[in-house]
Write a protein that holds these residues in place. Structure first.
Motif, PDB file in Angstrom:
ATOM      1  N   LYS A   1      36.109 -14.080  20.017  1.00  0.00           N
ATOM      2  CA  LYS A   1      34.925 -13.509  19.148  1.00  0.00           C
ATOM      3  C   LYS A   1      33.992 -12.280  19.665  1.00  0.00           C
ATOM      4  O   LYS A   1      33.692 -11.412  19.011  1.00  0.00           O
ATOM      5  N   GLU A   2      34.340 -12.214  21.101  1.00  0.00           N
ATOM      6  CA  GLU A   2      33.700 -11.200  21.770  1.00  0.00           C
ATOM      7  C   GLU A   2      34.468  -9.937  22.034  1.00  0.00           C
ATOM      8  O   GLU A   2      33.862  -8.981  22.423  1.00  0.00           O
ATOM      9  N   MET A   3      35.677 -10.013  21.479  1.00  0.00           N
ATOM     10  CA  MET A   3      36.311  -8.794  21.643  1.00  0.00           C
ATOM     11  C   MET A   3      36.247  -7.714  20.702  1.00  0.00           C
ATOM     12  O   MET A   3      35.755  -8.092  19.410  1.00  0.00           O
ATOM     13  N   ASP A   4      36.448  -6.549  20.830  1.00  0.00           N
ATOM     14  CA  ASP A   4      36.502  -5.503  19.832  1.00  0.00           C
ATOM     15  C   ASP A   4      37.977  -5.342  19.247  1.00  0.00           C
ATOM     16  O   ASP A   4      38.192  -4.791  18.278  1.00  0.00           O
ATOM     17  N   LEU A   5      38.822  -5.418  20.160  1.00  0.00           N
ATOM     18  CA  LEU A   5      40.355  -5.351  19.876  1.00  0.00           C
ATOM     19  C   LEU A   5      41.173  -6.267  20.614  1.00  0.00           C
ATOM     20  O   LEU A   5      40.857  -6.297  21.832  1.00  0.00           O
ATOM     21  N   CYS A   6      42.286  -6.886  19.968  1.00  0.00           N
ATOM     22  CA  CYS A   6      43.168  -7.852  20.493  1.00  0.00           C
ATOM     23  C   CYS A   6      44.424  -7.261  20.572  1.00  0.00           C
ATOM     24  O   CYS A   6      44.841  -6.410  19.434  1.00  0.00           O
ATOM     25  N   PHE A   7      45.225  -7.503  21.483  1.00  0.00           N
ATOM     26  CA  PHE A   7      46.677  -7.376  21.495  1.00  0.00           C
ATOM     27  C   PHE A   7      47.559  -8.567  21.895  1.00  0.00           C
ATOM     28  O   PHE A   7      47.333  -9.286  22.740  1.00  0.00           O
ATOM     29  N   PHE A   8      48.194  -9.140  20.750  1.00  0.00           N
ATOM     30  CA  PHE A   8      48.697 -10.238  20.681  1.00  0.00           C
ATOM     31  C   PHE A   8      50.409 -10.362  20.322  1.00  0.00           C
ATOM     32  O   PHE A   8      50.742  -9.233  19.637  1.00  0.00           O
ATOM     33  N   GLY A   9      51.225 -11.272  20.882  1.00  0.00           N
ATOM     34  CA  GLY A   9      52.487 -11.718  20.472  1.00  0.00           C
ATOM     35  C   GLY A   9      51.966 -12.352  19.193  1.00  0.00           C
ATOM     36  O   GLY A   9      51.058 -13.056  19.085  1.00  0.00           O
ATOM     37  N   ASP A  10      52.975 -12.738  18.246  1.00  0.00           N
ATOM     38  CA  ASP A  10      52.577 -13.763  17.050  1.00  0.00           C
ATOM     39  C   ASP A  10      52.233 -14.968  17.685  1.00  0.00           C
ATOM     40  O   ASP A  10      52.973 -15.513  18.482  1.00  0.00           O
ATOM     41  N   GLY A  11      51.222 -15.723  16.701  1.00  0.00           N
ATOM     42  CA  GLY A  11      51.115 -16.969  17.230  1.00  0.00           C
ATOM     43  C   GLY A  11      49.516 -17.279  16.934  1.00  0.00           C
ATOM     44  O   GLY A  11      49.101 -16.512  16.083  1.00  0.00           O
ATOM     45  N   GLY A  12      49.123 -18.342  17.147  1.00  0.00           N
ATOM     46  CA  GLY A  12      47.781 -18.975  16.769  1.00  0.00           C
ATOM     47  C   GLY A  12      46.629 -18.035  17.035  1.00  0.00           C
ATOM     48  O   GLY A  12      45.648 -17.776  16.414  1.00  0.00           O
ATOM     49  N   SER A  13      46.807 -17.340  18.225  1.00  0.00           N
ATOM     50  CA  SER A  13      45.549 -16.529  18.412  1.00  0.00           C
ATOM     51  C   SER A  13      45.253 -15.224  17.663  1.00  0.00           C
ATOM     52  O   SER A  13      44.074 -15.047  17.246  1.00  0.00           O
ATOM     53  N   MET A  14      46.114 -14.675  17.007  1.00  0.00           N
ATOM     54  CA  MET A  14      46.093 -13.569  16.051  1.00  0.00           C
ATOM     55  C   MET A  14      45.703 -14.434  14.813  1.00  0.00           C
ATOM     56  O   MET A  14      44.653 -13.514  14.148  1.00  0.00           O
TER      57      MET A  14
END
Length: 87
Positions: free
Chosen positions: A6-19
């Motif tokens: 929630k504190e992030m401005d931008l996330c970089f993920f592989g596909d999964g639950g976090s995205m």
């Protein structure tokens, strides 16, 4: 973990639950997909950029990833400056 995302401005993920968590929180993100179907499993968000290589996620060119991340950062900066002018 959710509070951290929630504190992030931008996330970089592989596909999964976090995205999906980031999408639910409205966080801008770049997501890499390999064999998994992005049609079925894409995050439900207009703030997501999906990059895919159906054979192997490691085949996604680094310059394409960096371009997507840079584009997101520029958009975030623009939105931040526009919001600052509203105050």
């Amino acid at each position: 973990f959710i509070l951290f995302i929630k504190e992030m401005d931008l996330c970089f993920f592989g596909d999964g639950g976090s995205m999906h968590i980031a999408a639910a929180l409205g966080i801008s993100q770049v997501v890499l997909f390999g064999e998994t179907s992005e049609i079925t499993w894409s995050p439900l968000s207009d703030n997501s950029t999906i990059l895919r290589d159906e054979l192997d996620v490691n085949n996604i060119p680094i310059n394409k990833i960096l371009k997507a991340l840079k584009s997101k950062l520029i958009a975030l900066k623009k939105n931040s400056l526009e919001n600052a002018n509203l105050i």
